[in-house]
Design an enzyme around this catalytic site. Structure first.
Site, PDB file in Angstrom:
ATOM      1  N   ASP A 170      -8.201  -4.778  -6.312  1.00  0.00           N
ATOM      2  CA  ASP A 170      -7.813  -3.694  -5.718  1.00  0.00           C
ATOM      3  C   ASP A 170      -8.586  -2.846  -5.957  1.00  0.00           C
ATOM      4  OD1 ASP A 170      -6.657  -1.908  -3.365  1.00  0.00           O
ATOM      5  OD2 ASP A 170      -4.705  -2.857  -4.117  1.00  0.00           O
ATOM      6  N   SER A 182       0.516  -0.788  -0.125  1.00  0.00           N
ATOM      7  CA  SER A 182       0.243   0.124   0.347  1.00  0.00           C
ATOM      8  C   SER A 182       1.298   1.319   0.359  1.00  0.00           C
ATOM      9  CB  SER A 182      -1.028  -0.162   1.236  1.00  0.00           C
ATOM     10  OG  SER A 182      -1.770   1.348   1.162  1.00  0.00           O
ATOM     11  N   HIS A 200      -7.221  -5.444  -2.222  1.00  0.00           N
ATOM     12  CA  HIS A 200      -6.185  -4.940  -1.410  1.00  0.00           C
ATOM     13  C   HIS A 200      -5.505  -6.097  -0.621  1.00  0.00           C
ATOM     14  CE1 HIS A 200      -3.810  -1.110  -0.879  1.00  0.00           C
ATOM     15  NE2 HIS A 200      -3.329  -1.419  -0.116  1.00  0.00           N
TER      16      HIS A 200
END
Length: 722
Positions: free
Chosen positions: A665, A579, A697
């Protein structure tokens, strides 16, 4: 070369009268051939979920998830044990998952199975189905008097994605008319609503249920992570407090403004506890940060315009508390406790040096209300209490993360869950003392002891490093599990996501420091600028400055390790992260000046201009970047952000890189990872792409999780263990 599996795992047990081929996923009977952690050992561990004490405090029911790598499936089961942790019994004996246990009385447990609400006695007998919803139950909460129950169900939603014509049943196209048509990992074609059902004899659920948001196109609980904790019954069972962001489309996508609403069950009326009845939100520019707009001016902030969620009524029913952020558009604002007087509507806010993560009311004594809460400080999530006079007292001081808490029904103790970088979640009983030293902590469950006892773990240290601007930064240092004095080891810089998530004592089934230690790596994990637990100023330095001081903090941490820790091999350094951590890796690849020999980025942002219009929660990019990339002239922070986007620095890339991404995602689209990989290969850099068509994600499926770990260490070993 493929990694050699170091253990034989039995992840199934046969339960009940089933055919031999119908393997039921349950607690593993695992015998390791090595004392080093492997992906298969991680996935064999049970994962504790919901925990609840019986009304008389004598028993505890809890949920555990088990996973089968072979079947690529999971199963949730229920256990019950005495309040001292003894006499543990498995209640789930069939092949179906059972979840969300709660006590209906001292002898009866309600739970979800097959999308319906069921009950059973505490010994697992007398099972009966309570609801008949065609498998639509997604959550529930009984009223205190057990006369009613809230059931969460999904209803069709066509405000943003229009319903296809009935005569085209096989059409797969989606006609999109506004933003928020995707959220997290799915297209938004349904939303959850809470329904009230009547409860009859034997807790049987009757009637069709009353939708308390009937006719309203708003979700409750809120996507993507909200659950039944976002609703609460009043003590007299006459009112329901619920969390809702009453916005759709573009308006939803740029705002974090959710409120607490109070629904009267008999009158069927609703009032907003956060805002006046005549409140009208100021108009905003959806392409600029809300930080500088009227919605966040001093006067409007009085209207609770940020995240407000997770209400709980006080024991005497006179107050309601909830988690509250002050500013609209800022998902990482300081999380405070808001306490509202239900009669006067007056509110007071309890905040201290860090976020309130979870809380529960204590019994009231002499009209003095006390609240227990969890909060992160200096890389650990500990337990605190606050009195009616706003006096905060710390109750625990562990190198650990307390992850949930609730009153244990005797009014004196707290039932809680706890984990650390060296231990997965277990259940504990905490008896608060007048000081940290006098607080009593008892471990009740030992869910994975049979696995943990066979493993050798790396030792963890805490280190404080001086940053480039003269501040002190906490860095966790994990040694290899096979550490030998005098040897040097390849070392990984761990880059945290968020960007405002703590590098605390978390136990992860993917980013697990102990499996990195088991593979012979030192882990350097800095609490760089932008992380909570070091004051609000430290946390907020990240916004608008993704490539400034936080990157200098990363380099300060790894440079300190390379120069001052004798076990770190400075010629074999890698950087890894997901991320924002993946973004960090992409950026460091362009500025590291030969420090690193390998990079791994998972679900990272690569092209910030593209991400601005690709992500679904647009409030995030607005707050972090300041404004849209097409504005001219641009605000200074926006100009710097887009200028420093990693995709503009590929010309300086010179190091092998592994890019990992999930195609579901929708927070950071898979095109970001693909673009980074394509750029690296076109530049002639050794690179790999691990793409998951069916993951979001995170990586949630067992075989994908094992593939992730094998690929991760295969890549690192190739470039850092030569």
């Amino acid at each position: 070369m493929k990694r050699i599996l170091m253990l034989a795992v039995t992840t199934f047990v046969l339960l009940g009268s089933m055919n031999a081929q119908d393997n039921v996923i349950g607690k593993s009977n695992i015998k390791l051939k090595s004392r080093m952690m492997t992906p298969e050992a991680l996935w064999a561990m049970g994962r504790i979920g919901t925990v609840e004490a019986s009304a008389d405090g004598s028993q505890i029911v809890y949920q555990v998830g088990y996973y089968s790598v072979k079947q690529n499936k999971s199963r949730q089961v229920l256990y019950v044990m005495d309040a001292d942790g003894k006499n543990q019994r498995l209640l789930t004996t069939g092949s179906k998952s059972e979840s969300d246990p709660t006590w209906l009385d001292a002898e009866t447990i309600a739970f979800i199975s097959g999308g319906e609400l069921w009950s059973m006695k505490a010994d697992g007998s007398q099972r009966q189905q309570l609801s008949k919803t065609d498998g639509k139950v997604e959550g529930f909460k009984f009223s205190p008097d057990r006369s009613k129950v809230i059931i969460l169900k999904s209803i069709p939603f066509h405000e943003v994605i229009k319903k296809n014509p009935d005569d085209l049943p096989k059409a797969t196209g989606r006609r999109v008319t506004d933003l928020m048509y995707r959220h997290w990992d799915h297209y938004v074609e349904s939303i959850q609503h809470p329904f009230i059902f009547s409860v009859g004899d034997g807790f049987a659920i009757t009637g069709n249920g009353k939708d308390i948001l009937e006719g309203e196109p708003f979700e409750c609980p809120m996507e993507p992570f909200g659950g039944i904790e976002q609703l609460a019954w009043s003590n007299d069972s006459k009112q329901i407090a619920y969390t809702c962001r009453k916005k759709t489309g573009l308006e939803y996508s740029i705002s974090t403004d959710s409120d607490i609403f109070l629904y009267d069950v008999d009158a069927k009326t609703t009032r907003n506890l956060c805002k006046p009845a005549d409140y009208v939100a100021p108009k905003v520019d959806p392409t600029r940060t809300l930080a500088i707009q009227a919605v966040n001016d001093k006067e409007n902030l009085k209207n609770n315009v940020g995240y407000d969620q997770n209400p709980q009524f006080s024991p005497d029913g006179k107050y309601i508390a909830w988690l509250s952020m002050e500013r609209d558009g800022y998902e990482a604002d300081l999380n405070r406790l808001c306490i509202c007087d239900l009669q006067s509507g007056e509110k007071r806010y309890i905040s201290w040096q860090s976020d309130v993560d979870a809380f529960c009311w204590a019994p009231q004594k002499d009209k003095q209300a006390k609240i227990y809460f969890l909060s992160v400080w200096h890389g650990c999530v500990n337990m605190y209490s606050v009195t009616a006079k706003d006096e905060v007292k710390q109750l625990t001081e562990d190198w650990a993360d307390w992850t949930s808490l609730q009153l244990a029904n005797d009014g004196k103790r707290i039932l809680a869950t706890r984990q650390s970088l060296s231990a997965p979640t277990d259940i504990y009983m905490v008896t608060p003392g007048k000081s940290i030293e006098k607080t009593k902590i008892e471990q009740l469950s030992f869910e994975n002891k049979h696995i943990l006892d066979q493993l050798t773990f790396g030792k963890m240290h805490q280190r404080w490093v001086t940053t480039s601007d003269g501040k002190q930064m906490l860095v966790w240092v994990m040694l290899p599990a096979n550490y030998e004095e005098g040897k040097k080891y390849p070392t990984l810089l761990f880059c945290e996501g968020g960007p405002q998530s703590p590098v605390s004592q978390f136990w992860s089934y993917r980013w697990n420091f102990q499996i990195m230690a088991a593979n012979g790596y030192v882990v350097i994990a800095p609490n760089r600028r932008g992380l909570p637990g070091f004051g609000q100023e430290w946390k907020e330095e990240i916004s608008g400055d993704w490539t400034g001081q936080c990157m200098k903090d990363y380099l300060a941490a790894i440079d300190d390790a390379a120069e001052n820790l004798p076990f770190v091999d400075k010629n074999r350094l890698g950087a890894v992260g997901a991320s924002f951590g993946g973004f960090s890796v992409y950026y460091l690849a362009g500025i590291h000046e030969k420090r690193f020999k390998a990079f791994i980025a998972h679900d990272g942002a690569f092209n910030l201009a593209a991400m601005y219009t690709e992500t679904e929660e647009n409030w995030f990019s607005n707050w972090e970047y300041d404004e849209a990339y097409w504005h001219r002239p641009q605000m200074p922070r926006a100009k710097q952000t887009y200028h420093d986007s990693p995709h503009k620095m590929v010309e300086k890339w010179d190091t092998p890189i592994l890019c990992i991404h999930g195609e579901k995602d929708y927070r950071i689209n898979a095109t970001q990872g693909m673009s980074a990989f394509n750029a690296a290969r076109m530049k002639g850099i050794p690179a790999e792409l691990l793409i998951f068509p069916d993951e979001n994600h995170w990586v949630l499926k067992p075989q994908n999780g094992v593939l992730w770990q094998r690929t991760f260490f295969d890549f690192l070993d190739r470039w850092l263990k030569k």
